[in-house]
Design a protein around this motif. Structure first.
Motif, PDB file in Angstrom:
ATOM      1  N   ILE A  77       0.841  -1.203   0.000  1.00 49.07           N
ATOM      2  CA  ILE A  77       0.000   0.000   0.000  1.00 49.07           C
ATOM      3  C   ILE A  77       0.874   1.249   0.000  1.00 49.07           C
ATOM      4  CG2 ILE A  77      -1.753   1.306   1.268  1.00 49.07           C
ATOM      5  CD1 ILE A  77      -2.859  -1.340   2.295  1.00 49.07           C
ATOM      6  N   SER A 134      -7.130   0.662  -5.556  1.00 45.57           N
ATOM      7  CA  SER A 134      -8.422   0.357  -4.941  1.00 45.57           C
ATOM      8  C   SER A 134      -8.963  -0.993  -5.390  1.00 45.57           C
ATOM      9  CB  SER A 134      -9.416   1.466  -5.250  1.00 45.57           C
ATOM     10  OG  SER A 134      -9.455   1.746  -6.633  1.00 45.57           O
ATOM     11  N   LEU A 185      -7.178  -3.725  -3.549  1.00 45.06           N
ATOM     12  CA  LEU A 185      -7.668  -3.753  -2.169  1.00 45.06           C
ATOM     13  C   LEU A 185      -9.030  -4.429  -2.093  1.00 45.06           C
ATOM     14  CD1 LEU A 185      -6.619  -0.193  -1.017  1.00 45.06           C
ATOM     15  CD2 LEU A 185      -5.885  -2.338   0.047  1.00 45.06           C
ATOM     16  N   PRO A 207     -17.544 -10.743   7.182  1.00 41.00           N
ATOM     17  CA  PRO A 207     -17.250  -9.479   6.491  1.00 41.00           C
ATOM     18  C   PRO A 207     -16.249  -8.646   7.279  1.00 41.00           C
ATOM     19  CG  PRO A 207     -19.453  -9.441   7.451  1.00 41.00           C
ATOM     20  CD  PRO A 207     -18.927 -10.811   7.649  1.00 41.00           C
ATOM     21  N   VAL A 208     -15.517  -7.838   6.567  1.00 42.36           N
ATOM     22  CA  VAL A 208     -14.516  -6.964   7.176  1.00 42.36           C
ATOM     23  C   VAL A 208     -14.910  -5.519   6.901  1.00 42.36           C
ATOM     24  CG1 VAL A 208     -12.123  -6.191   7.058  1.00 42.36           C
ATOM     25  CG2 VAL A 208     -12.647  -8.627   6.947  1.00 42.36           C
ATOM     26  N   ASP A 209     -14.881  -4.706   7.948  1.00 43.74           N
ATOM     27  CA  ASP A 209     -15.160  -3.275   7.794  1.00 43.74           C
ATOM     28  C   ASP A 209     -13.831  -2.544   7.709  1.00 43.74           C
ATOM     29  OD1 ASP A 209     -17.111  -0.802   9.687  1.00 43.74           O
ATOM     30  OD2 ASP A 209     -15.808  -0.633   7.940  1.00 43.74           O
ATOM     31  N   PRO A 210     -13.394  -2.197   6.502  1.00 42.76           N
ATOM     32  CA  PRO A 210     -12.068  -1.573   6.369  1.00 42.76           C
ATOM     33  C   PRO A 210     -12.026  -0.162   6.932  1.00 42.76           C
ATOM     34  CG  PRO A 210     -13.204  -1.568   4.261  1.00 42.76           C
ATOM     35  CD  PRO A 210     -14.068  -2.350   5.204  1.00 42.76           C
ATOM     36  N   THR A 211     -13.194   0.452   7.131  1.00 44.43           N
ATOM     37  CA  THR A 211     -13.197   1.823   7.638  1.00 44.43           C
ATOM     38  C   THR A 211     -12.779   1.891   9.108  1.00 44.43           C
ATOM     39  OG1 THR A 211     -15.533   1.804   8.309  1.00 44.43           O
ATOM     40  CG2 THR A 211     -15.055   2.414   6.036  1.00 44.43           C
ATOM     41  N   LEU A 243      -5.419   0.783   7.200  1.00 40.02           N
ATOM     42  CA  LEU A 243      -5.020  -0.195   6.191  1.00 40.02           C
ATOM     43  C   LEU A 243      -3.510  -0.189   5.956  1.00 40.02           C
ATOM     44  CD1 LEU A 243      -7.858   0.229   3.531  1.00 40.02           C
ATOM     45  CD2 LEU A 243      -7.739  -1.337   5.467  1.00 40.02           C
ATOM     46  N   VAL A 244      -2.917   0.973   5.995  1.00 35.63           N
ATOM     47  CA  VAL A 244      -1.477   1.064   5.750  1.00 35.63           C
ATOM     48  C   VAL A 244      -0.707   0.350   6.858  1.00 35.63           C
ATOM     49  CG1 VAL A 244       0.468   2.637   5.499  1.00 35.63           C
ATOM     50  CG2 VAL A 244      -1.724   3.193   4.460  1.00 35.63           C
ATOM     51  N   VAL A 300     -14.010   3.672  -1.483  1.00 35.56           N
ATOM     52  CA  VAL A 300     -13.721   3.851  -0.050  1.00 35.56           C
ATOM     53  C   VAL A 300     -12.360   3.256   0.293  1.00 35.56           C
ATOM     54  CG1 VAL A 300     -14.429   3.114   2.264  1.00 35.56           C
ATOM     55  CG2 VAL A 300     -16.128   4.015   0.668  1.00 35.56           C
ATOM     56  N   LEU A 301     -12.102   2.063  -0.205  1.00 37.22           N
ATOM     57  CA  LEU A 301     -10.822   1.414   0.095  1.00 37.22           C
ATOM     58  C   LEU A 301      -9.648   2.249  -0.412  1.00 37.22           C
ATOM     59  CD1 LEU A 301     -11.815  -2.258  -0.749  1.00 37.22           C
ATOM     60  CD2 LEU A 301     -10.985  -1.448   1.465  1.00 37.22           C
ATOM     61  N   LEU A 348      -9.231   5.401   1.744  1.00 38.12           N
ATOM     62  CA  LEU A 348      -8.680   5.186   3.089  1.00 38.12           C
ATOM     63  C   LEU A 348      -7.156   5.151   3.063  1.00 38.12           C
ATOM     64  CD1 LEU A 348     -11.165   2.474   4.431  1.00 38.12           C
ATOM     65  CD2 LEU A 348     -11.042   4.870   5.127  1.00 38.12           C
ATOM     66  N   THR A 349      -6.585   4.681   1.966  1.00 39.74           N
ATOM     67  CA  THR A 349      -5.130   4.632   1.894  1.00 39.74           C
ATOM     68  C   THR A 349      -4.521   5.987   1.553  1.00 39.74           C
ATOM     69  OG1 THR A 349      -5.072   4.074  -0.445  1.00 39.74           O
ATOM     70  CG2 THR A 349      -5.216   2.240   1.100  1.00 39.74           C
ATOM     71  N   THR A 390     -13.451   7.970   7.665  1.00 41.21           N
ATOM     72  CA  THR A 390     -14.905   7.885   7.660  1.00 41.21           C
ATOM     73  C   THR A 390     -15.481   8.594   8.882  1.00 41.21           C
ATOM     74  OG1 THR A 390     -16.797   6.375   7.595  1.00 41.21           O
ATOM     75  CG2 THR A 390     -14.893   5.679   8.874  1.00 41.21           C
ATOM     76  N   ARG A 410     -19.531  -3.824   5.954  1.00 41.82           N
ATOM     77  CA  ARG A 410     -18.227  -3.406   5.424  1.00 41.82           C
ATOM     78  C   ARG A 410     -18.036  -1.892   5.537  1.00 41.82           C
ATOM     79  NH1 ARG A 410     -20.255  -7.771   2.981  1.00 41.82           N
ATOM     80  NH2 ARG A 410     -18.833  -9.518   2.648  1.00 41.82           N
ATOM     81  N   GLY A 411     -18.853  -1.268   6.384  1.00 39.38           N
ATOM     82  CA  GLY A 411     -18.667   0.150   6.668  1.00 39.38           C
ATOM     83  C   GLY A 411     -19.263   1.100   5.658  1.00 39.38           C
ATOM     84  N   CYS A 455     -20.878   5.220   3.496  1.00 42.25           N
ATOM     85  CA  CYS A 455     -20.307   6.100   4.512  1.00 42.25           C
ATOM     86  C   CYS A 455     -19.967   7.450   3.892  1.00 42.25           C
ATOM     87  CB  CYS A 455     -19.062   5.475   5.112  1.00 42.25           C
ATOM     88  SG  CYS A 455     -17.717   5.185   3.958  1.00 42.25           S
TER      89      CYS A 455
END
Lengths: 85, 383
Positions: free
Chosen positions: A29, A36, A39, A53-57, A61-62, B130-131, B134-135, B140, B341-342, B345
């Motif tokens: 990353i 994106s 990812l 499920p995964v909530d990336p927010t 992530l880095v 969104v992904l 975020l990087t 959010t 998965r958020g 948002c």
């Protein structure tokens, strides 16, 4: 095949411009290698591995997914029912 | 990262290529895309310059990221701020996975940061956007907690329309017209047809609810201005905004009004007109009323008249009363696969990234605290 090997092979199949050998420590990353779409594919793989499920927010992530080693560590932690945010 | 691509800011000579590129995102219809671009970027009431960043490869546009102007208010006394809404990310399929999103977004933010202060928002991003965001330092403020209502029994017109459409699809040659404009509106799977057929079209005394196809910008803005304002961060909803907002060519709207001599409430329904988007699903874009019973009456009318297959809205910052009204009407958590998965948002980041998160404020309200926001679907292109 170990989880690490599986993920390395998966990433290599994604047609990214690796510019060199992909190792468990290659920054994915920070280097800009992962965009994106990569990812998104990664999220799908992680979710299959941990069965949820995964909530990336809720993640940095880095910090948590920057290398194959980091990602595998994340999967192993969450597979065991470790803390989700 | 691939160095062959060049990121440039939009100029008018790029317009035709942009319209064609957006056949991957907005719609397959060039005329509709052109009208949408004009509405959103050329006629934007808050920004008189076009902030669209394009990725080029050998003179061809292969990617786009836009930022449109929006005006927000917060605090008591109110302060206003122009914020830049990042939207319309599209990359030609053969050029994806090349880091173009990051390149375009960074180019946009670098240019803005050079001359402006303030913040950028992402209000309509899908999970992929969104992904990537975020990087790049976006954060959010929280998920929008969508709720929805699914009709177990579609109305008669929908059943008839679906039946006709299904039959047409089986006929050689004629299958191509199954989704075309040649088929009358009622014969297609979903329209506002049921709503239009059932709804009252003019007020009948105080307290009545009726429907119109046009917004009432002055009256709606007057109602918003008359209601109690608690100082939370929200989009400015004045007559100028309302007059522009509902001219979105990708959407169709219906306006339920309450009151008679004086507007006491409104509820706005939105449906997509794009062949690339879900045209069955209807959203409650905005909803305001002077009293709880008026709000409830508007919602009841929308639900009973519309008989929609799917009707949804955001609830993250609504009052407990509004949430109760929705719950009593049968609305339940929706898009669970996304909320897990958020998403959906709202993302935010300062134009100048050196600010620590503690300093991300507007009118002294922390931007990353959802309780400081008052959000409607209307503020995003979901509405």
């Amino acid at each position: 095949m170990s989880l690490q090997q599986e993920l390395l092979r998966l990433i290599e199949s994604w047609d990214l411009k690796l510019g060199g050998e992909l190792t468990p420590d290659t920054p994915l990353i920070r280097s800009g290698l992962f965009d994106s779409l990569a990812l998104f594919n990664l999220v799908q793989w992680i979710e299959r591995q941990i069965g949820a499920p995964v909530d990336p927010t809720t993640l940095d992530l880095v910090e948590e997914w920057d290398s194959v080693k980091d990602i595998v560590q994340f999967v192993e932690l969450h597979r065991l029912g470790g803390p989700q945010q | 990262m691939n160095q062959k691509y060049e990121i440039l800011r939009y100029r008018p000579e790029h317009r035709d290529q942009v319209i064609e590129l957006q056949k991957h995102l907005w719609s397959s219809d060039s005329r509709r895309n052109s009208a949408y671009f004009a509405w959103k970027y050329e006629q934007n009431p808050f920004l008189n310059e076009i902030l669209v960043y394009l990725a080029f490869l050998r003179g061809e546009i292969v990617g786009m990221r836009g930022l449109f102007g929006s005006k927000w208010e917060a605090g008591l006394p109110r302060q206003e701020s122009l914020m830049f809404c990042a939207d319309d990310l599209v990359i030609s399929p053969e050029h994806r996975n090349r880091g173009l999103f990051t390149q375009m977004m960074n180019a946009a933010l670098a240019e803005l940061a050079a001359t402006r202060e303030g913040y950028a928002l992402t209000l309509s991003g899908g999970l992929t956007t969104v992904l990537g965001s975020l990087t790049m330092g976006w954060k959010t403020i929280g998920t929008m907690q969508p709720v929805g209502l699914e009709s177990k029994s579609p109305g008669k017109l929908q059943r008839l329309g679906a039946s006709i459409n299904t039959s047409i699809k089986k006929i050689p040659f004629f299958w191509r017209f199954a989704e075309s404009h040649w088929i009358p509106a009622f014969a297609k799977e979903e329209r506002f047809g049921q709503l239009d057929a059932n709804a009252r079209r003019s007020p009948r005394g105080e307290g009545s609810v009726w429907i119109e196809r046009e917004a009432k910008p002055e009256a709606m803005a007057g109602l918003v201005a008359a209601l109690h304002y608690d100082g939370r961060i929200r989009h400015v909803r004045d007559a100028r905004y309302f007059a522009w907002r509902f001219r979105n060519p990708l959407h169709e709207y219906r306006f339920l009004y309450a009151g008679s001599s004086r507007l006491t409430g409104y509820l706005v329904l939105r449906r997509s007109l794009s062949d690339l988007h879900d045209r069955v699903r209807v959203h409650i874009s905005d909803w305001e009323a002077t009293e709880v019973n008026v709000a409830a009456a508007l919602l009841r009318a929308a639900v009973s008249w519309g008989q929609f297959s799917r009707l949804a809205t955001w609830t993250a910052t609504l009052s407990n009363e509004s949430r109760r009204i929705l719950s009593q009407a049968g609305f339940v958590p929706f898009d669970v696969n996304l909320t897990a998965r958020g998403c959906p948002c709202v993302l935010v980041r300062p134009l100048r990234p050196e600010k620590s998160e503690a300093g991300w404020t507007f009118a002294e309200k922390k931007l990353l605290d959802l309780s400081n926001w008052s959000l409607r679907m209307l503020y995003s292109m979901s509405g």
